[in-house]
Scaffold this motif. Structure first.
Motif, mmCIF file in Angstrom:
data_model
loop_
_atom_site.group_PDB
_atom_site.id
_atom_site.type_symbol
_atom_site.label_atom_id
_atom_site.label_comp_id
_atom_site.label_asym_id
_atom_site.label_seq_id
_atom_site.Cartn_x
_atom_site.Cartn_y
_atom_site.Cartn_z
ATOM 1 N N TRP A 1 0.858 -1.179 0.000
ATOM 2 C CA TRP A 1 0.000 0.000 0.000
ATOM 3 C C TRP A 1 0.901 1.238 0.000
ATOM 4 O O TRP A 1 1.982 1.241 0.611
ATOM 5 C CB TRP A 1 -0.876 0.027 1.256
ATOM 6 N N GLU A 2 0.461 2.320 -0.621
ATOM 7 C CA GLU A 2 1.292 3.523 -0.683
ATOM 8 C C GLU A 2 1.615 4.081 0.701
ATOM 9 O O GLU A 2 2.689 4.640 0.915
ATOM 10 C CB GLU A 2 0.619 4.600 -1.538
ATOM 11 N N HIS A 3 0.682 3.923 1.660
ATOM 12 C CA HIS A 3 0.965 4.490 2.983
ATOM 13 C C HIS A 3 2.145 3.798 3.664
ATOM 14 O O HIS A 3 2.675 4.310 4.649
ATOM 15 C CB HIS A 3 -0.289 4.451 3.878
ATOM 16 N N ALA A 4 2.552 2.630 3.167
ATOM 17 C CA ALA A 4 3.672 1.904 3.756
ATOM 18 C C ALA A 4 5.023 2.477 3.340
ATOM 19 O O ALA A 4 6.041 2.179 3.979
ATOM 20 C CB ALA A 4 3.607 0.425 3.377
ATOM 21 N N TYR A 5 5.040 3.298 2.285
ATOM 22 C CA TYR A 5 6.340 3.743 1.770
ATOM 23 C C TYR A 5 6.363 5.141 1.158
ATOM 24 O O TYR A 5 7.427 5.690 0.877
ATOM 25 C CB TYR A 5 6.837 2.758 0.705
ATOM 26 N N TYR A 6 5.209 5.786 0.954
ATOM 27 C CA TYR A 6 5.160 6.959 0.090
ATOM 28 C C TYR A 6 5.934 8.167 0.633
ATOM 29 O O TYR A 6 6.514 8.939 -0.140
ATOM 30 C CB TYR A 6 3.709 7.365 -0.193
ATOM 31 N N LEU A 7 5.963 8.376 1.938
ATOM 32 C CA LEU A 7 6.678 9.533 2.479
ATOM 33 C C LEU A 7 8.148 9.528 2.083
ATOM 34 O O LEU A 7 8.733 10.577 1.800
ATOM 35 C CB LEU A 7 6.570 9.562 4.005
ATOM 36 N N LYS A 8 8.745 8.362 2.052
ATOM 37 C CA LYS A 8 10.173 8.257 1.741
ATOM 38 C C LYS A 8 10.435 7.983 0.263
ATOM 39 O O LYS A 8 11.354 8.556 -0.329
ATOM 40 C CB LYS A 8 10.817 7.150 2.588
ATOM 41 N N TYR A 9 9.614 7.126 -0.347
ATOM 42 C CA TYR A 9 9.916 6.647 -1.697
ATOM 43 C C TYR A 9 9.014 7.215 -2.785
ATOM 44 O O TYR A 9 9.279 7.017 -3.967
ATOM 45 C CB TYR A 9 9.827 5.113 -1.729
ATOM 46 N N GLN A 10 7.931 7.904 -2.389
ATOM 47 C CA GLN A 10 6.948 8.431 -3.343
ATOM 48 C C GLN A 10 6.475 7.314 -4.290
ATOM 49 O O GLN A 10 5.982 6.312 -3.827
ATOM 50 C CB GLN A 10 7.501 9.639 -4.101
ATOM 51 N N PRO B 1 9.483 -0.078 -6.256
ATOM 52 C CA PRO B 1 10.584 -1.063 -6.367
ATOM 53 C C PRO B 1 11.770 -0.743 -5.452
ATOM 54 O O PRO B 1 12.402 -1.663 -4.915
ATOM 55 C CB PRO B 1 10.976 -0.973 -7.849
ATOM 56 N N ASP B 2 12.066 0.544 -5.245
ATOM 57 C CA ASP B 2 13.165 0.904 -4.338
ATOM 58 C C ASP B 2 12.825 0.521 -2.895
ATOM 59 O O ASP B 2 13.696 0.065 -2.134
ATOM 60 C CB ASP B 2 13.434 2.406 -4.415
ATOM 61 N N TYR B 3 11.566 0.721 -2.525
ATOM 62 C CA TYR B 3 11.100 0.317 -1.188
ATOM 63 C C TYR B 3 11.237 -1.189 -1.000
ATOM 64 O O TYR B 3 11.758 -1.665 0.025
ATOM 65 C CB TYR B 3 9.654 0.770 -1.010
ATOM 66 N N LEU B 4 10.793 -1.959 -1.983
ATOM 67 C CA LEU B 4 10.877 -3.413 -1.874
ATOM 68 C C LEU B 4 12.320 -3.882 -1.753
ATOM 69 O O LEU B 4 12.623 -4.787 -0.963
ATOM 70 C CB LEU B 4 10.216 -4.058 -3.096
#
Length: 302
Positions: free
Chosen positions: A259-268, A272-275
């Protein structure tokens, strides 16, 4: 004198001269939860005392016709004590699981701000809503709830699934550098199913990428009905434990929230960079333990 009691991550009750005071980090929900548990301890202590007296072979209640009445009296007394303590004889509502580490413990893979609102806001909303849906109804364990969640309706599927998935997610991660390595048994199974650990990670990341899991959802490593390792993904808050789930059903041992809320603040938009960064905080010791459980047919009780 002044001393402190830890409630949850970042929350303390500060005591001075026996009077508890709320620190800045504590929430009203945490304080309420602590008070409820304190009442429960008092009630259980009293219940233990009553039980020890009532079960003494020489005890006979005034007016009792036989020693068999002691059992009824004890049961009634226990119920009354639990009622005074504010504890239902039915199962307590699901609680928001405290994080097992500090909010910033997963940096740089996952930033502190994301962990704060992901856990305290999003996860808490799922817990609140599934508790509302279960008011006045029999409450199964969170693991048992998953099986029929899709058939039971949106509240069970979305909020029940979301509560389980996030409990699972927090526990399968560990502070950077402390998660260890996969057990030899799990490593051998991964190598056999996917070629190598690196190949597995690449396939897992591909399954969670926007082109494969469009929109919100999760990517999972599961043990299927044949005890084989399979990568699958699910939409929204579905998981492979649910009957009728999209993708491969099975017992999950690893899952990443995409979900975007799991990573969006840092990775937008760079999921794939988050994963890729997420592997640095996987708790392989926990995943390996869940793999052993899954081979025995048991899902993670989170």
């Amino acid at each position: 004198s002044r001393y402190r009691t830890r409630l949850a991550q970042g929350a303390w009750i500060v005591h001075r001269s026996g009077a508890p005071q709320l620190s800045r980090g504590a929430t009203s929900q945490q304080v309420s939860k602590m008070a409820r548990r304190a009442r429960g301890l008092v009630a259980l202590g009293a219940a233990a005392f009553v039980a020890s007296r009532c079960l003494d072979v020489s005890f006979v209640a005034p007016g009792a016709g036989s020693t068999a009445s002691r059992r009824d009296m004890l049961a009634g007394g226990m119920g009354a004590l639990l009622g005074v303590a504010g504890i239902s004889e039915q199962a307590d509502a699901y609680d928001l699981m405290p994080l097992p580490y500090a909010y910033d413990a997963l940096e740089p893979s996952i930033d502190k701000a994301t962990m704060e609102f992901h856990h305290d806001k999003h996860h808490n909303t799922y817990v609140t809503n599934i508790n509302k849906a279960l008011e006045g109804k029999t409450q199964p364990s969170l693991l048992e709830l998953q099986k029929t969640a899709i058939q039971a309706g949106p509240a069970y599927r979305n909020s029940g699934g979301g509560t389980y998935n996030h409990n699972f997610f927090w526990q399968e991660m560990a502070p950077t550098g402390t998660g260890g390595a996969a057990s030899s048994k799990l490593a051998d199974a991964i190598n056999g199913a996917f070629g190598s650990m690196d190949d597995f990670k690449a396939k897992f990341e591909a399954a969670g990428a926007p082109g494969a899991r469009f929109g919100s959802g999760w990517v999972w490593l599961v043990v299927d009905k044949d005890s084989k390792l399979v990568i699958t993904s699910t939409p929204n808050q579905d998981n492979p434990l649910m009957d009728g789930v999209e993708g491969t059903p099975g017992i999950p041992i690893l899952g990443c929230d995409v979900w975007e809320h799991a990573y969006y603040l840092k990775y937008q938009f760079r999921r794939p960079d988050y994963l890729k960064a997420w592997w640095d905080v996987v708790n392989w010791k926990q995943v390996s333990s869940w793999y052993d459980d899954a081979l025995a047919g048991n899902g993670a009780s989170v």
